[in-house]
Design a protein around this motif. Structure first.
Motif: not given
Length: 119
Positions: A7-23, A25-36
């Motif tokens: 099991r390999i976990t790769v962590r990081g942080s987004f950097d310099g996201l545009t408003d469009e990119q953030r939107a 990611l937010l639109a697809e957030a349910a697919q990437h929720d921690m509970l799943n």
């Protein structure tokens, strides 16, 4: 020789996201929720960009020897970088952590099952 599961976990942080990119990611957030969250061969991404800029990829890999975990970890890091780069997401501070499940301690039920099998 038996197969080992990593099991390999790769962590990081987004950097310099545009408003469009953030939107996006937010639109697809349910697919990437921690509970799943799950470990998969292709890698499973989780994030909560509405709260913080961090993300986690979870990879599942196999190998025949203990040393194969190093190659599996490098492959996971490259796969995470490729996924982010292909989508134009900036990122920073990638770190990885790997676990060889064949070396993980048995839980109580696993110990009980093993004891019953050896009786």
């Amino acid at each position: 020789m038996s197969n080992r599961v990593f099991r390999i976990t790769v962590r990081g942080s987004f950097d310099g996201l545009t408003d469009e990119q953030r939107a996006g990611l937010l639109a697809e957030a349910a697919q990437h929720d921690m509970l799943n969250a799950t470990f998969t061969p292709e890698g499973h991404l989780t994030y909560d960009v509405a709260a913080r800029p961090f993300f986690t990829f979870r990879f599942l890999a196999e190998g025949e020897a203990e040393e194969d975990i190093l190659d599996a970890t490098a492959h996971a890091e490259l796969a995470a970088e490729a996924w982010l780069t292909e989508r134009g997401y900036g990122f920073k501070r990638l770190t990885s952590q790997a676990q060889d499940l064949s070396l993980a301690p048995l839980g109580k039920r696993q110990r009980q099952a093993a004891a019953r099998g050896n009786s």
